[in-house]
Write a protein that holds these residues in place. Sequence first.
Motif, PDB file in Angstrom:
ATOM      1  N   UNK A 258       0.700  -1.283  -0.246  1.00 29.08           N
ATOM      2  CA  UNK A 258       0.001   0.365   0.357  1.00 29.08           C
ATOM      3  C   UNK A 258       1.056   1.093   0.253  1.00 29.08           C
ATOM      4  N   UNK A 259       1.923   1.396   0.739  1.00 34.59           N
ATOM      5  CA  UNK A 259       2.622   2.629   0.890  1.00 34.59           C
ATOM      6  C   UNK A 259       3.276   2.745  -0.306  1.00 34.59           C
ATOM      7  N   UNK A 260       3.860   1.688  -0.863  1.00 41.88           N
ATOM      8  CA  UNK A 260       4.955   2.302  -2.286  1.00 41.88           C
ATOM      9  C   UNK A 260       3.540   1.995  -3.211  1.00 41.88           C
ATOM     10  N   UNK A 261       2.017   2.148  -3.637  1.00 40.87           N
ATOM     11  CA  UNK A 261       1.819   2.422  -4.390  1.00 40.87           C
ATOM     12  C   UNK A 261       1.524   4.205  -4.031  1.00 40.87           C
ATOM     13  N   UNK A 262       1.384   4.220  -2.912  1.00 36.79           N
ATOM     14  CA  UNK A 262       1.185   5.630  -2.348  1.00 36.79           C
ATOM     15  C   UNK A 262       2.300   6.635  -3.122  1.00 36.79           C
ATOM     16  N   UNK A 294      11.306   5.308   6.928  1.00 32.57           N
ATOM     17  CA  UNK A 294       9.957   4.075   6.369  1.00 32.57           C
ATOM     18  C   UNK A 294       9.479   3.477   7.312  1.00 32.57           C
ATOM     19  N   UNK A 295      10.177   2.976   8.356  1.00 28.86           N
ATOM     20  CA  UNK A 295       9.563   2.124   8.930  1.00 28.86           C
ATOM     21  C   UNK A 295       8.641   2.508   9.909  1.00 28.86           C
ATOM     22  N   UNK A 296       9.119   4.363  10.183  1.00 24.32           N
ATOM     23  CA  UNK A 296       7.703   4.943  10.978  1.00 24.32           C
ATOM     24  C   UNK A 296       6.764   5.176  10.749  1.00 24.32           C
ATOM     25  N   UNK A 297       6.483   4.700   9.375  1.00 21.72           N
ATOM     26  CA  UNK A 297       5.073   5.535   8.549  1.00 21.72           C
ATOM     27  C   UNK A 297       3.966   3.341   8.860  1.00 21.72           C
ATOM     28  N   UNK A 298       5.153   2.489   8.598  1.00 22.80           N
ATOM     29  CA  UNK A 298       4.712   0.843   8.354  1.00 22.80           C
ATOM     30  C   UNK A 298       3.955   0.802   9.708  1.00 22.80           C
ATOM     31  N   UNK A 299       5.006   1.432  11.085  1.00 22.35           N
ATOM     32  CA  UNK A 299       4.033   0.919  12.053  1.00 22.35           C
ATOM     33  C   UNK A 299       3.466   1.978  12.025  1.00 22.35           C
ATOM     34  N   UNK A 300       3.101   3.304  12.418  1.00 20.68           N
ATOM     35  CA  UNK A 300       2.228   3.953  13.067  1.00 20.68           C
ATOM     36  C   UNK A 300       0.676   3.163  11.862  1.00 20.68           C
ATOM     37  N   UNK A 301       0.534   3.196  10.316  1.00 21.28           N
ATOM     38  CA  UNK A 301      -0.077   2.551   9.244  1.00 21.28           C
ATOM     39  C   UNK A 301      -1.074   1.275  10.440  1.00 21.28           C
ATOM     40  N   UNK A 302      -0.035   0.650  11.084  1.00 25.86           N
ATOM     41  CA  UNK A 302      -0.142  -0.325  11.235  1.00 25.86           C
ATOM     42  C   UNK A 302      -1.053  -0.274  13.087  1.00 25.86           C
ATOM     43  N   UNK A 303      -0.398   1.150  13.624  1.00 24.12           N
ATOM     44  CA  UNK A 303      -1.451   0.887  14.861  1.00 24.12           C
ATOM     45  C   UNK A 303      -2.883   1.561  14.993  1.00 24.12           C
ATOM     46  N   UNK A 304      -2.630   3.024  13.777  1.00 23.04           N
ATOM     47  CA  UNK A 304      -4.112   3.481  13.245  1.00 23.04           C
ATOM     48  C   UNK A 304      -4.630   2.633  13.021  1.00 23.04           C
ATOM     49  N   UNK A 305      -4.480   1.515  12.314  1.00 21.49           N
ATOM     50  CA  UNK A 305      -5.547   0.375  11.877  1.00 21.49           C
ATOM     51  C   UNK A 305      -5.744  -0.244  12.243  1.00 21.49           C
ATOM     52  N   UNK A 306      -5.474  -0.529  13.329  1.00 21.12           N
ATOM     53  CA  UNK A 306      -5.905  -2.321  15.269  1.00 21.12           C
ATOM     54  C   UNK A 306      -6.821  -1.116  15.193  1.00 21.12           C
ATOM     55  N   UNK A 307      -6.265  -0.042  15.596  1.00 22.80           N
ATOM     56  CA  UNK A 307      -7.270   0.900  16.910  1.00 22.80           C
ATOM     57  C   UNK A 307      -8.138   1.026  15.865  1.00 22.80           C
ATOM     58  N   UNK A 308      -7.994   1.545  14.820  1.00 21.76           N
ATOM     59  CA  UNK A 308      -9.303   2.183  14.441  1.00 21.76           C
ATOM     60  C   UNK A 308     -10.234   1.461  14.262  1.00 21.76           C
ATOM     61  N   UNK A 309      -9.783  -0.393  13.472  1.00 24.60           N
ATOM     62  CA  UNK A 309     -10.427  -0.966  13.010  1.00 24.60           C
ATOM     63  C   UNK A 309     -11.511  -1.887  14.133  1.00 24.60           C
ATOM     64  N   UNK A 310     -10.335  -2.598  14.517  1.00 29.35           N
ATOM     65  CA  UNK A 310     -10.624  -4.011  15.602  1.00 29.35           C
ATOM     66  C   UNK A 310     -11.234  -2.878  17.097  1.00 29.35           C
ATOM     67  N   UNK A 311     -10.878  -2.412  17.261  1.00 34.02           N
ATOM     68  CA  UNK A 311     -11.325  -1.863  18.666  1.00 34.02           C
ATOM     69  C   UNK A 311     -13.082  -1.161  18.817  1.00 34.02           C
ATOM     70  N   UNK A 312     -13.274  -0.146  17.563  1.00 38.51           N
ATOM     71  CA  UNK A 312     -14.051  -0.074  17.007  1.00 38.51           C
ATOM     72  C   UNK A 312     -15.149  -1.339  16.535  1.00 38.51           C
ATOM     73  N   UNK A 313     -14.818  -2.503  15.701  1.00 34.51           N
ATOM     74  CA  UNK A 313     -15.481  -2.650  15.136  1.00 34.51           C
ATOM     75  C   UNK A 313     -16.151  -3.993  16.883  1.00 34.51           C
TER      76      UNK A 313
END
Length: 499
Positions: A258-262, A294-313
Motif C-alpha cells: 500500500x505504501x509503495x503504491x502511495x 519508512x519503518x516508522x510510517x509502516x508501524x503508524x499505519x498498522x497501529x492506526x488501522x488496529x486501533x481504528x478498526x479492531x477496537x471499534x468493530x
Amino acid sequence: MIEQMNRYVGIESLIPTVGIFALSLYFYYSRTHKKNYPPGPKGLPVLGCVTQLGEHPSNTLTALSKKYGNVFSIQIGMNNYVILNDYESIHEALLKKNDDFSGRPDVLLLRQMGQGHGIIFRDHGPEWKSQKKFAVACLRELGVGKKRLEDLILAEVNYLAEDIESRGRKAFNSQKLFVKATGNIVCELLLGSRMPYNNETYCRLVDCLDTTFFKKTTTPSVLALIVAPIVRFLPGFRDVYGSFCKDLDKTFEILHELLENHKNNFDDADIRDFVDTFLNQMKSKSNKDPVFKELQIFQLMRELFVAGSVNISVMLRWSILCFANHPEHQEKIKREVDEVIGEGVPSMKHREDMPYTCAFLQEILRHRTLVPLSMPHKTTNDTSFGGYEIPKDTPVLTNLWAVQHDPEHFADPEEFRPDRFLDEDGKFVQDSHVIPFSFGPRYCMGDQMAKIELFLFLTSIVQRFNVIAGSKHHLPSLNDGVFGVVYVPPDFEVRFESR
C-alpha cells in the motif's frame, strides 16, 4: 577414556539448562527480597504465576487484590509486574505521577510488533513525544473531531447497509464486515480513499487481524505471550507464536504494498492524507527529526488501522449481541432514533437529545471493558508509590476491568444496566470511572474518534434495521467473551431485517 568423554559431554549438555535454572532462581528470589516492594503471591521459577491467571486474568488479579491490596506485585514469567487495581491508584500513577509511569517495558512480542517504531509500543522519550504530537496534529487537520469525520462515517454507513441488505434475511457473522467498515474510516484518513469490501488486499489484511484478535483458540495465548514471553517454548504456545509472527510478516508485506503504491502517486504540492503528510516530512530538508523514516510510517499505519478498526468493530459487535439477547435495549434506542432523528441523517448534534443511547454506549464500554489490562506500562524512574518503593524499569499493569466493575462505585457491576447513567430527570450522566481508553500521556489517542464512530454507526444501524438473533440455541450470553489483548465477543450470527 570413552566413558570419561561421555560423562564430560553429558555434563556439557546440562550447562545451558543449569544456567537457565540458576538465572530463574535468581530472579525469583531477588523479587521476594526487594526492600519495601509491593506484596504479592509467590510463583514458580521461570513461569511465575502465569499458570494461575486462568481464562480471565483481570478477574484473577481483582481477586488477588482483596488479599494483597490494590497495589501488589506478581511474577509473570521472568518479569515482576506491579498491578494497579483501583481508580485512585491508576489515576495517581498515570496522571499525577505520569513522568514515573509512562514507559513501555521491553517485552518480546511488543518489540516484534513495534520493531522500535510507532507510538503505542515505543518507550517513553523525545521520539515518542514528537511522533505522538505529529500524529494527533495530523489527524486533527484531516478532520478527526470535525464535521469531515462525520461525513466519512455516514458515507461508509451506506456501503455497510448495502452489504447487509444484499444478504436478505439470512443470519450471518458480522465480525469481518464490521472490521472492514470501521477500517475504511482509517483508510480514508491514512490513504485518502476507502477500499471495497471484496478488495483482495483488504481481505488479506482483515484476515491477519482476525487471526490475532478474534480467534478463540489463539487470542488468550497472545496475551500470555505478551506478559510472559517464555511460554512461547511450551507446546501449544509455540504454534500460536509461530502463527503470530507469520501474520505480522504478512501485515507488513501488505502495508509495504500500500505504501509503495502511495509513494508512486505522491505530489508534495497536493498533500491528501496522513501518509502524504508523513512522506512530506521525510522529504523536507528543514525537518531534522530522525524518526521520520519508512519503518516508522509502516508501524503508524498498522497501529492506526488496529486501533481504528479492531477496537471499534469489537464494541459494535458487543452492542449487536446485546440487541439480540436483550431486544428491550434496542427498542429504547430505536424510540430515541425515531423521535430525534426520524428519517434524517444521524449527527453528533443529536447526541444531547438521546440520553438513553449515550447511557447504553457508556454501559457497553464499561461492562465489556475493551482492553481489560490496558497496555503494559513501565516505571521510568525509581519511585515511591502507595507506600512502597518501586524500582526503575518495573513493568506495570493497570487493571481497567477492576475499575469498571468496582462494586463500591457500580452497584451490581456484572449486570448490564444503561439506566445507571441516567439521573432522576432521565438525563445522561458522564461517569469518570468509565475509562475504556485509559488516561494520562499514554491514553488511546483515537478515543474521540471511537466515540463518534460508535454513536453514528450504532444509530444508523438501528435507524435502518432490526437486529434479530439468528438462533437462540447458539447465541452466546452478553457475559461470555474471549479474553485476550482485546476482550472480544464469541462468534455469533444475527439477522438484520430492514425496517
